[in-house]
Design a protein around this motif. Structure first.
Motif, PDB file in Angstrom:
ATOM      1  N   THR A   1      32.597 -31.401 -29.305  1.00  0.00           N
ATOM      2  CA  THR A   1      33.227 -30.524 -28.531  1.00  0.00           C
ATOM      3  C   THR A   1      32.500 -30.765 -27.549  1.00  0.00           C
ATOM      4  O   THR A   1      33.001 -31.480 -26.718  1.00  0.00           O
ATOM      5  N   LEU A   2      31.588 -30.934 -27.343  1.00  0.00           N
ATOM      6  CA  LEU A   2      30.868 -31.491 -26.319  1.00  0.00           C
ATOM      7  C   LEU A   2      31.172 -33.064 -25.973  1.00  0.00           C
ATOM      8  O   LEU A   2      31.158 -33.680 -25.217  1.00  0.00           O
ATOM      9  N   SER A   3      30.813 -33.992 -27.176  1.00  0.00           N
ATOM     10  CA  SER A   3      31.204 -35.045 -27.019  1.00  0.00           C
ATOM     11  C   SER A   3      32.280 -35.204 -26.448  1.00  0.00           C
ATOM     12  O   SER A   3      32.687 -36.410 -26.218  1.00  0.00           O
ATOM     13  N   ALA A   4      33.686 -34.421 -26.994  1.00  0.00           N
ATOM     14  CA  ALA A   4      34.816 -34.958 -26.520  1.00  0.00           C
ATOM     15  C   ALA A   4      34.939 -34.695 -24.782  1.00  0.00           C
ATOM     16  O   ALA A   4      35.777 -35.827 -24.263  1.00  0.00           O
ATOM     17  N   CYS A   5      34.524 -33.744 -24.832  1.00  0.00           N
ATOM     18  CA  CYS A   5      33.707 -33.820 -23.219  1.00  0.00           C
ATOM     19  C   CYS A   5      33.641 -34.292 -22.294  1.00  0.00           C
ATOM     20  O   CYS A   5      33.649 -34.946 -21.916  1.00  0.00           O
ATOM     21  N   ILE A   6      32.573 -34.858 -22.472  1.00  0.00           N
ATOM     22  CA  ILE A   6      31.852 -35.819 -22.110  1.00  0.00           C
ATOM     23  C   ILE A   6      32.739 -37.242 -21.851  1.00  0.00           C
ATOM     24  O   ILE A   6      32.367 -37.839 -21.430  1.00  0.00           O
ATOM     25  N   ALA A   7      32.830 -37.867 -22.962  1.00  0.00           N
ATOM     26  CA  ALA A   7      33.936 -38.575 -22.613  1.00  0.00           C
ATOM     27  C   ALA A   7      35.095 -38.352 -22.208  1.00  0.00           C
ATOM     28  O   ALA A   7      36.265 -39.479 -21.342  1.00  0.00           O
ATOM     29  N   ALA A   8      36.030 -37.629 -22.108  1.00  0.00           N
ATOM     30  CA  ALA A   8      36.828 -36.639 -21.372  1.00  0.00           C
ATOM     31  C   ALA A   8      36.993 -37.368 -19.743  1.00  0.00           C
ATOM     32  O   ALA A   8      37.335 -37.704 -19.280  1.00  0.00           O
ATOM     33  N   ASP A   9      35.782 -36.539 -19.380  1.00  0.00           N
ATOM     34  CA  ASP A   9      34.869 -36.766 -18.129  1.00  0.00           C
ATOM     35  C   ASP A   9      34.223 -37.912 -17.953  1.00  0.00           C
ATOM     36  O   ASP A   9      35.360 -38.678 -16.253  1.00  0.00           O
ATOM     37  N   PHE A  10      34.431 -39.049 -18.895  1.00  0.00           N
ATOM     38  CA  PHE A  10      33.844 -40.331 -18.112  1.00  0.00           C
ATOM     39  C   PHE A  10      34.520 -41.267 -17.935  1.00  0.00           C
ATOM     40  O   PHE A  10      35.617 -41.481 -17.319  1.00  0.00           O
ATOM     41  N   ALA A  11      36.358 -40.799 -18.872  1.00  0.00           N
ATOM     42  CA  ALA A  11      37.321 -41.069 -18.533  1.00  0.00           C
ATOM     43  C   ALA A  11      38.134 -40.945 -17.037  1.00  0.00           C
ATOM     44  O   ALA A  11      38.790 -41.886 -16.369  1.00  0.00           O
ATOM     45  N   THR A  12      37.789 -39.773 -16.855  1.00  0.00           N
ATOM     46  CA  THR A  12      38.049 -39.084 -15.327  1.00  0.00           C
ATOM     47  C   THR A  12      37.637 -40.318 -13.959  1.00  0.00           C
ATOM     48  O   THR A  12      38.663 -40.407 -12.724  1.00  0.00           O
ATOM     49  N   PHE A  13      36.614 -40.327 -14.736  1.00  0.00           N
ATOM     50  CA  PHE A  13      35.911 -41.187 -13.530  1.00  0.00           C
ATOM     51  C   PHE A  13      36.531 -42.691 -12.868  1.00  0.00           C
ATOM     52  O   PHE A  13      36.347 -43.225 -11.867  1.00  0.00           O
ATOM     53  N   LEU A  14      37.658 -43.209 -14.085  1.00  0.00           N
ATOM     54  CA  LEU A  14      38.431 -44.229 -13.758  1.00  0.00           C
ATOM     55  C   LEU A  14      39.055 -44.038 -12.568  1.00  0.00           C
ATOM     56  O   LEU A  14      39.949 -44.638 -12.189  1.00  0.00           O
ATOM     57  N   TYR A  15      39.830 -42.455 -11.568  1.00  0.00           N
ATOM     58  CA  TYR A  15      40.569 -42.216 -11.142  1.00  0.00           C
ATOM     59  C   TYR A  15      39.778 -41.269  -9.672  1.00  0.00           C
ATOM     60  O   TYR A  15      40.510 -41.844  -8.670  1.00  0.00           O
ATOM     61  N   PHE A  16      39.137 -41.134 -10.490  1.00  0.00           N
ATOM     62  CA  PHE A  16      38.146 -40.101  -9.167  1.00  0.00           C
ATOM     63  C   PHE A  16      36.968 -41.110  -8.914  1.00  0.00           C
ATOM     64  O   PHE A  16      36.725 -40.489  -7.611  1.00  0.00           O
ATOM     65  N   GLY A  17      36.075 -41.318  -9.393  1.00  0.00           N
ATOM     66  CA  GLY A  17      34.595 -41.408  -9.722  1.00  0.00           C
ATOM     67  C   GLY A  17      33.529 -40.710  -9.817  1.00  0.00           C
ATOM     68  O   GLY A  17      34.486 -39.387 -10.611  1.00  0.00           O
ATOM     69  N   THR A  18      32.485 -40.769  -9.146  1.00  0.00           N
ATOM     70  CA  THR A  18      31.560 -39.772  -9.563  1.00  0.00           C
ATOM     71  C   THR A  18      31.483 -38.328  -8.974  1.00  0.00           C
ATOM     72  O   THR A  18      31.097 -37.188  -8.629  1.00  0.00           O
ATOM     73  N   ARG A  19      32.514 -38.347  -7.570  1.00  0.00           N
ATOM     74  CA  ARG A  19      32.024 -37.039  -6.334  1.00  0.00           C
ATOM     75  C   ARG A  19      32.767 -36.181  -7.881  1.00  0.00           C
ATOM     76  O   ARG A  19      33.682 -35.761  -8.702  1.00  0.00           O
ATOM     77  N   PRO A  20      31.510 -35.140  -7.602  1.00  0.00           N
ATOM     78  CA  PRO A  20      32.198 -33.735  -7.925  1.00  0.00           C
ATOM     79  C   PRO A  20      33.810 -33.456  -7.544  1.00  0.00           C
ATOM     80  O   PRO A  20      34.002 -33.427  -6.302  1.00  0.00           O
ATOM     81  N   CYS A  21      34.023 -32.758  -8.549  1.00  0.00           N
ATOM     82  CA  CYS A  21      36.122 -32.007  -8.302  1.00  0.00           C
ATOM     83  C   CYS A  21      36.002 -31.480  -6.756  1.00  0.00           C
ATOM     84  O   CYS A  21      37.022 -31.359  -6.079  1.00  0.00           O
ATOM     85  N   LEU A  22      35.222 -30.740  -6.667  1.00  0.00           N
ATOM     86  CA  LEU A  22      35.362 -29.925  -5.331  1.00  0.00           C
ATOM     87  C   LEU A  22      34.240 -29.427  -4.252  1.00  0.00           C
ATOM     88  O   LEU A  22      33.412 -28.272  -4.766  1.00  0.00           O
ATOM     89  N   TYR A  23      33.199 -30.507  -4.179  1.00  0.00           N
ATOM     90  CA  TYR A  23      32.524 -31.140  -3.242  1.00  0.00           C
ATOM     91  C   TYR A  23      32.440 -29.766  -2.255  1.00  0.00           C
ATOM     92  O   TYR A  23      32.988 -29.750  -1.917  1.00  0.00           O
ATOM     93  N   LEU A  24      30.825 -29.290  -2.209  1.00  0.00           N
ATOM     94  CA  LEU A  24      31.063 -28.238  -0.833  1.00  0.00           C
ATOM     95  C   LEU A  24      29.883 -28.591  -0.461  1.00  0.00           C
ATOM     96  O   LEU A  24      28.898 -28.550  -1.366  1.00  0.00           O
ATOM     97  N   PRO A  25      29.441 -29.153   0.794  1.00  0.00           N
ATOM     98  CA  PRO A  25      27.539 -29.202   0.946  1.00  0.00           C
ATOM     99  C   PRO A  25      26.840 -27.990   1.177  1.00  0.00           C
ATOM    100  O   PRO A  25      26.433 -27.982   2.695  1.00  0.00           O
ATOM    101  N   ILE A  26      26.454 -27.361   0.283  1.00  0.00           N
ATOM    102  CA  ILE A  26      26.010 -25.975   0.327  1.00  0.00           C
ATOM    103  C   ILE A  26      24.547 -26.759   0.750  1.00  0.00           C
ATOM    104  O   ILE A  26      23.989 -26.942   0.753  1.00  0.00           O
ATOM    105  N   LYS A  27      23.803 -26.140   1.865  1.00  0.00           N
ATOM    106  CA  LYS A  27      22.882 -26.795   2.119  1.00  0.00           C
ATOM    107  C   LYS A  27      21.560 -25.735   2.950  1.00  0.00           C
ATOM    108  O   LYS A  27      20.267 -25.843   3.408  1.00  0.00           O
ATOM    109  N   MET A  28      21.783 -24.708   2.573  1.00  0.00           N
ATOM    110  CA  MET A  28      20.491 -23.417   2.580  1.00  0.00           C
ATOM    111  C   MET A  28      20.911 -22.572   1.833  1.00  0.00           C
ATOM    112  O   MET A  28      21.754 -21.949   1.203  1.00  0.00           O
ATOM    113  N   ASN A  29      19.400 -21.919   1.469  1.00  0.00           N
ATOM    114  CA  ASN A  29      19.942 -20.670   0.500  1.00  0.00           C
ATOM    115  C   ASN A  29      20.553 -19.284   1.303  1.00  0.00           C
ATOM    116  O   ASN A  29      19.412 -18.963   2.405  1.00  0.00           O
TER     117      ASN A  29
END
Length: 448
Positions: free
Chosen positions: A206-234
């Motif tokens: 299952t993990l191998s399938a998920c990694i392969a699926a995520d890699f395939a989405t790079f072709l469409y969206f690149g490597t940026r996180p799906c919902l990138y939010l710039p958290i700057k402090m704790n």
């Protein structure tokens, strides 16, 4: 008497021979299923994202030119007819997210015509989500991945029933991983929510399938996180007691979500004036006034969370609080009306959005009470998203991993775990179902 000691064992007596582990043969198949799932889900995501951008153009035009509403309303009736035609004959498999149906297959209570469900879920999901219904893409993505796994196991690998179920699970997990670019969350979701089991034979392929699926989405969206939010402090230490309060309120809200969503079938049964297969016209028409007011509220939609992430200035915070409450009500009611209709679509992302609004409300109040610095407003949105989906779906570990992978930050693990646990415990204490999809499955009537 002299005691004889046993001969010490050597490494070769304990280790397996290379490439003899039985589950390794499934890893390659999992990679193939995951990659093709990622390609299909990536296209599905791309179409939805760009269609929503078209809506942001169309609705302002209809606001300025009201006569355009006439052809647009007619278009909604056409779409409702197309949805009814697409799902006809396969309603049991196509309605909703598809996750309860997958669970039924794994329990031996149901069978699925994988090709018919695959193309119909793709087309029907786009017809329902692209006009702006408050539905998530992840449900159709998970079921389409399961169909791909079923298809490969039947047509390519010719596997036994047990192994076919394994590839179905790989495809389902890969569908979630590709929907959110989150391979770890996709794997854990399958184990935590669907199978309720943790075996090497399952999680490694299952993990191998998920990694392969995520890699395939790079072709469409690149490597940026799906919902990138710039958290700057704790979060500061003095805010932690208030996380308990936030967790209790969010947990109570999650119980309310479960209560309503498990009543949807009964509520819609009272709508006898419209045939069941055309119930989609109700949400399709009701989203129009929402879109005329604010088109960015439409859809799943991670764009709403990005909109929430903009902290208002101190002068307008009270008005913004009222706006957030309005968003919460509209999104909650809209999600219920959309998911209860006869349409394909999920609830994962809509729940995320509702949690983000809860977090924004708490963040706004805490900032203006002097409990938090303004920079931590974003932190509360993330905590709200994680806690609400964990308490609603009964998946605390998946929720923490998913939020972490989606926003691209591991800085909030401890406060995230605290508020998530409190919300989850509160929801369970009030009487929520531990696993929402199990409850939705029990509402269905399956014939093996």
């Amino acid at each position: 008497m002299i005691l004889q000691t046993a001969q010490p064992m050597r490494a070769r007596d304990l280790l397996r021979r290379p490439f003899t582990n039985s589950f390794l043969k499934h890893v390659g198949a999992g990679i193939v299923v995951g990659f093709f799932t990622g390609l299909l889900v990536g296209a599905f995501r791309w179409i939805i994202d760009h269609t929503l951008e078209v809506l942001w153009f169309i609705y302002p035009q209809m606001t300025r030119h009201p006569w355009l509403l006439i052809p647009y309303v007619l278009l909604m009736f056409l779409i409702a007819g197309l949805i009814a035609r697409t799902i006809r004959g396969e309603e049991l498999d196509l309605l909703g997210s598809g996750i309860p149906q997958i669970e039924a297959i794994l329990l031996g209570k149901h069978q699925m015509k994988w090709w018919a469900v695959l193309w119909r879920k793709f087309v029907g999901g786009l017809l329902a989500i692209c006009p702006g219904l408050f539905l998530g893409r992840e449900g159709p993505c998970i079921q389409m991945g399961a169909c791909i796994g079923e298809g490969f196991s039947e047509k390519v690998f010719h596997l036994s029933n047990d192994d076919r179920h394994l590839l179905l699970q790989c495809g389902a997990a890969a569908g979630l991983a590709a929907a959110f670019s989150a391979p770890l969350a996709g794997t854990v979701f399958l184990l935590e929510e669907v199978t309720h089991d943790f075996k090497n034979r399952v999680w490694v392929p299952t993990l191998s399938a998920c990694i392969a699926a995520d890699f395939a989405t790079f072709l469409y969206f690149g490597t940026r996180p799906c919902l990138y939010l710039p958290i700057k402090m704790n979060l500061p230490f003095n805010a932690y007691p208030w996380l308990l309060v936030a967790g209790v309120v969010i947990g109570a809200g999650a119980y309310g979500f479960q209560y309503c969503i498990l009543n949807l079938k009964w509520w819609y049964s009272k709508l006898t004036i419209i045939p069941d297969r055309f119930h989609s016209i109700v949400p399709l028409l009701l989203v129009i006034p929402v879109g005329l007011w604010n088109a960015k509220l439409l859809g799943g939609s991670h764009k709403v969370i990005q909109f929430l992430s903009i902290m208002p200035n101190s002068r307008g915070w009270w008005h913004y609080l009222i706006l957030l409450v309005a968003f919460l009500v509209i999104r909650f009611v809209g999600t219920m009306i959309s998911y209860g209709a006869t349409v394909p679509g999920g609830i994962f992302m809509p729940i995320f959005v509702l949690g983000g609004i809860w977090g924004a409300i708490f963040g706004l109040l805490m900032v203006h009470a002097g409990i938090l610095p303004a920079a931590c407003y974003l932190n509360m949105i993330v905590l709200g998203m994680t806690a609400y989906i964990a308490a609603t779906e009964g998946t605390p570990i998946t929720s923490i991993l998913l939020a972490t992978e989606m926003i691209g930050s591991i800085e909030q693990i401890l406060p995230m775990a605290i508020v998530t646990f409190v919300a989850y415990y509160t929801s369970m204490a009030l009487g929520s179902q531990p696993f929402i999809y199990d409850a939705l499955r029990e509402e269905m009537t399956f014939e093996k």
